[in-house]
Structure formats: structure tokens, C-alpha cells
Scaffold this active site. Structure first.
Site, PDB file in Angstrom:
ATOM      1  N   GLY A 242       0.885  -1.197  -0.108  1.00  0.00           N
ATOM      2  CA  GLY A 242      -0.045   0.021   0.037  1.00  0.00           C
ATOM      3  C   GLY A 242       0.799   1.167   0.166  1.00  0.00           C
ATOM      4  O   GLY A 242       0.516   2.122  -0.680  1.00  0.00           O
ATOM      5  N   ARG A 243       1.627   1.364   0.693  1.00  0.00           N
ATOM      6  CA  ARG A 243       2.820   2.487   0.856  1.00  0.00           C
ATOM      7  C   ARG A 243       3.538   2.744  -0.475  1.00  0.00           C
ATOM      8  O   ARG A 243       3.517   3.766  -0.702  1.00  0.00           O
ATOM      9  CB  ARG A 243       3.853   2.247   2.241  1.00  0.00           C
ATOM     10  CG  ARG A 243       3.309   2.346   3.394  1.00  0.00           C
ATOM     11  CD  ARG A 243       4.451   2.378   4.322  1.00  0.00           C
ATOM     12  NE  ARG A 243       4.044   2.295   5.423  1.00  0.00           N
ATOM     13  CZ  ARG A 243       4.045   0.963   6.511  1.00  0.00           C
ATOM     14  NH1 ARG A 243       4.831   0.061   5.900  1.00  0.00           N
ATOM     15  NH2 ARG A 243       3.571   0.813   7.579  1.00  0.00           N
ATOM     16  N   PHE A 360      -1.528   9.460   6.124  1.00  0.00           N
ATOM     17  CA  PHE A 360      -2.097   7.950   5.964  1.00  0.00           C
ATOM     18  C   PHE A 360      -0.958   7.161   5.707  1.00  0.00           C
ATOM     19  O   PHE A 360       0.030   7.395   5.106  1.00  0.00           O
ATOM     20  CB  PHE A 360      -3.292   8.116   5.423  1.00  0.00           C
ATOM     21  CG  PHE A 360      -3.404   8.212   3.766  1.00  0.00           C
ATOM     22  CD1 PHE A 360      -2.317   8.307   2.933  1.00  0.00           C
ATOM     23  CD2 PHE A 360      -4.702   8.258   3.195  1.00  0.00           C
ATOM     24  CE1 PHE A 360      -2.524   8.225   1.899  1.00  0.00           C
ATOM     25  CE2 PHE A 360      -4.706   8.417   1.694  1.00  0.00           C
ATOM     26  CZ  PHE A 360      -3.731   8.531   1.045  1.00  0.00           C
ATOM     27  N   GLU A 361      -1.526   5.851   5.732  1.00  0.00           N
ATOM     28  CA  GLU A 361      -0.529   4.728   5.568  1.00  0.00           C
ATOM     29  C   GLU A 361       0.803   4.784   6.337  1.00  0.00           C
ATOM     30  O   GLU A 361       1.785   4.389   6.086  1.00  0.00           O
ATOM     31  CB  GLU A 361      -0.140   4.299   4.058  1.00  0.00           C
ATOM     32  CG  GLU A 361      -1.507   4.496   3.528  1.00  0.00           C
ATOM     33  CD  GLU A 361      -1.558   3.452   2.272  1.00  0.00           C
ATOM     34  OE1 GLU A 361      -0.487   2.618   2.167  1.00  0.00           O
ATOM     35  OE2 GLU A 361      -2.492   3.588   1.365  1.00  0.00           O
ATOM     36  N   GLY A 362       0.685   5.310   7.502  1.00  0.00           N
ATOM     37  CA  GLY A 362       1.929   5.539   8.744  1.00  0.00           C
ATOM     38  C   GLY A 362       2.262   6.820   8.728  1.00  0.00           C
ATOM     39  O   GLY A 362       2.633   7.360   7.558  1.00  0.00           O
TER      40      GLY A 362
END
Lengths: 533, 87
Positions: A242-243, A360-362
Site C-alpha cells: 500500500g505504501r 495516512f498509511e503510517g
């Protein structure tokens, strides 16, 4: 571009995507209506993009993460909401199912997901668990007849569109684990699932974002995805996909901003001269150009990594590309002057859309500390470009000067001059700069180990700084490898220029920060330090 | 509650673990795995060792680390370094 235009697999697909996007995607309309038109989604489906990375046996194309990144970057040049919708489907939405699903799960879900008849979403974030997934409150317990699921998820991308959700839940006791996490597959029609209304957002307005509520859902045991209570490991693999895809979107957005800059500067005049002739402007554009080049090099390289390497390197790609995209779009607005603040240029939308990618995504600050810690734990050094013995800083300066004196057109598209081969001296100089940067990072790491011993893992400020230094090193190394492969003079010059910025940044990161007490004193009235950890 | 300095090494280790994961010390057992059972990743287990060094005044270098996988192994590691410290 990302990947290179001559990539045999990706090139034709990306060309198709470009033609479709230019014809069918209206970013301003999507932003205004806060929705992607049905025709756009069906057009993506007709191109086979929803099945791009899914197995061929189930209707997909079986393409690599690298190819998917190329597609997402291209879509992001036209509209980020569309890129996020597809990228989420290909990454967080379906990666877990593809990698860890059973044959029965594949047969049930993959054909619909590949055709685009069913979109995928992924839900991990909760109001009390953002970047820290070890504190999930949504839970599933084995009640014999199935799994009883209770809890709530927030900020679920594709939440309102999806037919299938992969969710991360705490499963104490499941699979013999005292405190494990598991992934579950939830269907849109499952009794007990409520999809909350769409969120109103700063950007990415065409992308669906909702909450999910699981009210005493009873799921069959077959809905566990992968190993029961093995969710932490699986989650890491899914998130790394995803990242990386999200990073590709950042490259596309940054490239779009840069194209707008070149177009604007080549026609606009100030003080009796074309803007593109002003030295201050040229320096800024050259640095933005170099940064986009490094972003694309890093993301493309990371997207080709093994599953294990992707776990860590995707962190660097995510941080570098999201911070870079933000800086580049901001810089593009600045270079447009007042015009950049007007929606018509499309830059305001790019800026609003890119903002969340640093969160987002960390969240980047969390990822940087994690990267710093991972660097300390690494037993083998990361891949480095083979380095030259040459160290002449004069050659470094001449490479940068070559870029600064290139024609304005060269900044917008590869001209004959830009495509000319770099001199061996320029290549050696770029390599020497990258090596010097790597040594700076090594020195920082060693000094932290000597100073804090094992206690370094309890020094979040320093872990964060080390992580940021590692991001620069990773980006410069990847850019150098790409420039060396092409041999292009402009790209080698971009590496040299960006390396100077990177070395200055790492010098700052290596310096002793002001004492904690100084910050505490500043915040004595407004934000006193809480008790405890 | 924080154990006093005269508490056993085992109790002090269990207390430190309970500071990192939301589990009571009484529920933590030696055979539990840090990752699978307690949800701690590799960085979290290093933070655990870091807290251990601080709490027990141990001199542990990053280069000394051998990855520990269970609560029992963590306790054993603490005892090894304590013995080394005692000479």
C-alpha cells in the site's frame, strides 16, 4: 516517468492509461462533485486495471507491483482521487487476499475483484489506534459457530464503494495466541456491518472515505485471511504494498506540478525577461526537478524489491515521496505567483490532495522513528551504487552548473542536450557525493550507538533523525543508480544537485538538538509535559 | 504497581513488559512469545531491552544484541548481563 518509458511490460499499459485519462478524467469535476463518475470506474475496468496485479487464473493480469506503480503514477498526473481508488484496490485492498487467501477465498472473490465488479477496501485504523496497530480494539472471538466481531473502524478508503473489506482485528486466544491480531474478510452484505456516511475532507474528495461499524457480526471461520493471529506479519506485507503504491501516486502528482511549472515559466515574463531566465527561478526549478527524479527512481526501485526488503524500503519511499510531493506542489504554487492560488491552475487541488499522504498509511514521523530503529537493527548494509574513487568537488559543482545553464525546454522535456551522455567526471563526482552522504549517515549511526548503547531505542528524537538521514541516503543512492543506468547528463547533474541538499540536511540532522528542557519551558503554560511514559 | 529494587529479576522484567504492551504482569508467562503472543515487533523488543538496561543498570551495546523471542529468553538475557556486571 515511473517506470522508464521503454519498460516492455509497463510502457504499453501506461500509454493506454494516459490516453484514457486524458479523455475521460476531469479532476475539477471529481473534486467539485466529491465522486468519481461511474463511466470513469467502468473505463478503468474495461482497461483491466482492477485486475492488474491479481492472478491470471482468476481474471487478472498478474502484473508486478512495479507495473502497478507505473499505472498509479500516471493516473495521479490526471487525478489523485482516481489513483487512490485504484491504488487502494490493488494494494491494501487485494494484496492480502492474493498473497494469503485460500483457494476457496480466491475462487469466491478474485474474479469479481479483477473485473472491477467488486471494489476492495482495507480497514485497520481506529479512533484509538492510528499508527499503532498493536492497540486494536475491534475484536473477534471464537464462539463455536463462528467468529463474533465487534468494533469500529475509521477513515476507510473505498469504504463507500467496496464490496469486500479486509479488516485487522484483535483475536485474543485465536490460533493459540494470547494477544494476536488477525485479518478478516468482510462482505458488504454481511449482517451486522454498517457503512458510515462519507467523510468531508480537505482533499481527495472524489475518493470514498467512511467508517465501518461491526455490531456483533457472526462470521464463518472461513473468513479468516491467512494465519489465525498471524495478522501482524501479514499486515506488514500488505502495508508495504500500500505504501509503495501510494508513493507512486505522489510521484505522479509531483510530476504533474512540475509540468505545470515548465509550461507556466516558458511563457511568462517578468522584469522584461522570461521567468525561465531568472537565476533564482532556475535554481528552484532545478532542485524540484532533481527531487522528482529521485522520487521516481526510489519508488521504482523499491517496487521491484523482494517482499522482505519491501517491508523496510517502502517506509523510505513513502516518506521521501510524500514529503517531496508536498514540497514540489508548494514550490510549484510559489513559482506561479498569485496564479498558483487560483483553482483554475489545478495546483490548489494537487496541494489539497497531496496533504494527507504525509499522514495516512503510517504518519511520517512515526515511520521515521521506525526507520531509524530498523537501521540500527540491520545486520547487512543496504544496497549502494558502486562508488567511484573520484572525489573532486569541482566536478560536482560543474555538474550542477550544467543543469543551471540548460535551456528552459530541457527542464520540461528531454532535449538533445539533456539526453547527451554525462562525462565520466560528472558521474564520478555524483558517486563521490553519494558516498560522502552515506558516510555521514554511518557516522551518525555509530555515534548514537556509542553514546546511548542499547538505550538508543529509547531515544525517539534521535531515531527520528537517523530515519530522516537514511531516507536521504536511500533516495540519493536510487537516483544515482538510475542516472548511471541512463548515462544522461541532466540526470547525473540532478543527482549531484540533490546530493548537496541531502548532505546539508544530514549535517543538520546530525547536530545536537536543543535540550528537551528548552522545549518543556517553551510549553510550560500551553502544553505541560504529561506524567509517565 | 512498580516493583521495588529488591524485587526479583523476573518480576522486574514482567513489569517492564507490561509497560510496553497492555497486559497485566500477572498474565505474562515465560513461554509467551514477544511477537506472536504479546504483539511486539522487532523494534518493540529492542525498546524492551533498552528499558531493561535502564531499570537494571546494565551496559548493553547494540552490537551485543541477540534477538530474543520469548519472555523467558528476555529474563535469561537480563540475568546473563547481571552476572557479567557482578563480575
Amino acid at each position: 516517468m515511473l517506470p522508464r518509458a521503454d519498460d516492455e511490460v509497463s510502457g504499453p499499459i501506461i500509454s493506454q492509461v494516459r490516453r484514457f485519462a486524458a479523455r475521460a478524467i476531469d479532476a475539477r469535476a471529481i473534486d467539485r462533485d466529491a465522486a468519481i463518475p461511474r463511466e470513469v470506474l467502468s473505463g478503468l475496468a474495461e482497461l483491466g486495471l482492477f485486475g492488474l496485479t491479481l492472478p491470471e487464473a482468476f481474471g487478472g493480469s498478474g502484473c508486478s507491483l512495479a507495473t502497478a506503480c507505473g499505472v498509479i503514477a500516471e493516473l495521479a498526473r490526471f487525478d489523485r482521487s482516481v489513483a487512490v481508488t485504484l491504488g487502494l484496490h490493488l494494494g491494501l485492498g487485494t494484496r492480502g487476499l492474493t498473497a494469503f487467501g485460500t483457494r476457496a477465498q480466491h475462487e469466491r472473490y478474485l474474479p469479481g475483484l479483477a473485473s472491477g465488479a467488486c471494489l476492495a477496501a482495507f480497514a485497520a485504523t481506529e479512533s484509538g489506534a492510528g499508527s499503532d496497530l498493536s492497540t486494536l480494539q475491534t475484536n473477534a472471538s471464537d464462539v463455536g459457530a463462528g467468529l463474533r466481531v465487534n468494533g469500529e473502524k475509521i477513515y476507510v478508503t473505498n469504504g463507500g464503494l467496496a464490496g469486500l473489506y479486509t479488516i485487522a482485528v484483535a483475536t485474543p486466544g485465536l490460533g493459540g495466541s494470547a494477544r494476536g491480531q488477525s485479518l478478516l474478510l468482510i462482505e458488504r452484505g454481511d449482517p451486522g456491518l454498517q457503512v458510515a456516511p462519507e467523510e468531508h475532507k480537505l482533499g481527495l474528495r472524489g475518493s470514498s472515505t467512511t467508517g465501518l461499524v461491526f455490531d456483533s457480526m457472526l462470521l464463518p471461520h472461513e473468513r479468516v485471511l491467512g494465519e489465525a493471529s498471524g495478522g501482524a506479519r501479514e499486515l506488514g506485507i500488505i502495508l508495504s504494498w500500500g505504501r509503495t503504491l501510494m508513493s507512486a501516486g505522489c510521484c505522479g502528482a509531483a510530476r504533474a506540478a512540475l509540468e505545470k511549472v515548465a509550461s507556466h515559466l516558458s511563457t511568462r515574463r517578468q522584469f522584461g525577461r522570461p521567468l525561465a531566465a531568472l537565476e533564482v527561478v532556475r535554481e528552484q526549478v532545478a532542485l524540484l526537478t532533481a527531487r522528482v527524479f529521485a522520487m521516481e527512481a526510489l519508488v521504482d526501485e523499491v517496487s521491484r524489491e523482494s517482499e522482505k526488503a519491501l517491508l523496510v524500503r517502502s517506509l523510505a519511499a513513502k516518506v521521501f515521496s510524500s514529503e517531496g510531493a508536498w514540497a514540489i506542489v508548494d514550490g510549484a504554487i510559489q513559482l506561479h505567483g498569485g496564479l498558483g492560488f487560483i483553482e483554475d491552475t489545478g495546483l490548489a487541488l494537487l496541494l489539497r490532495d497531496v496533504r494527507v499522504t504525509r499522514i495516512f498509511e503510517g504518519a511520517n514521523d512515526v515511520l521515521l522513528a521506525h526507520l531509524g530503529a530498523s537501521e540500527l537493527l540491520q545486520t547487512s548494509p543496504p544496497p549502494r551504487a558502486a562508488l567511484s574513487e573520484a572525489t573532486a568537488s569541482a566536478a560536482l559543482a560543474s555538474a550542477a552548473a550544467a543543469l543551471a545553464s540548460a535551456s528552459p525546454e530541457a527542464l520540461a522535456s528531454p532535449s538533445a542536450a539533456a539526453l547527451a551522455s554525462a562525462s565520466p567526471e560528472a558521474l564520478a563526482s555524483a558517486a563521490a557525493g553519494a558516498e560522502a552522504l552515506a558516510q555521514q549517515v554511518d557516522a551518525l549511526q555509530k555515534s548514537l550507538q556509542a553514546r546511548f548503547r542499547i538505550g538508543v531505542f529509547r531515544q525517539p528524537r534521535w531515531l527520528h533523525r537517523l530515519g530522516a538521514a537514511c531516507v536521504w541516503r536511500e533516495a540519493i543512492d536510487a537516483a544515482l543508480r538510475r542516472a548511471r543506468a541512463s548515462g544522461r547528463a541532466d540526470e547525473v547533474a540532478q543527482v549531484s544537485l540533490l546530493t548537496q541538499a541531502a548532505r546539508a540536511a544530514v549535517s543538520t540532522l546530525s547536530a545536537e538538538p536543543p535540550p528537551r528542557e528548552l522545549y518543556d519551558l517553551c510549553l510550560r503554560e500551553s502544553l505541560p509535559r504529561p506524567e509517565g511514559r | 504497581m512498580r516493583p521495588d529494587p529488591t524485587a526479583t529479576v523476573d518480576d522486574r522484567v514482567l513489569y517492564i513488559i507490561s509497560q510496553l504492551v497492555p497486559v497485566q504482569p500477572s498474565q505474562i508467562r515465560a513461554e509467551q512469545r514477544l511477537r506472536e503472543d504479546l504483539g511486539m515487533d522487532s523494534v518493540g523488543s529492542m525498546e524492551l531491552l533498552s528499558m531493561l538496561a535502564e531499570e537494571l543498570d546494565l551496559d548493553i551495546g547494540v552490537e551485543d544484541i541477540t534477538e530474543v523471542h520469548t519472555v523467558g529468553a528476555t529474563i535469561a538475557l537480563a540475568k546473563t548481563f547481571l552476572a557479567r556486571k557482578a563480575g
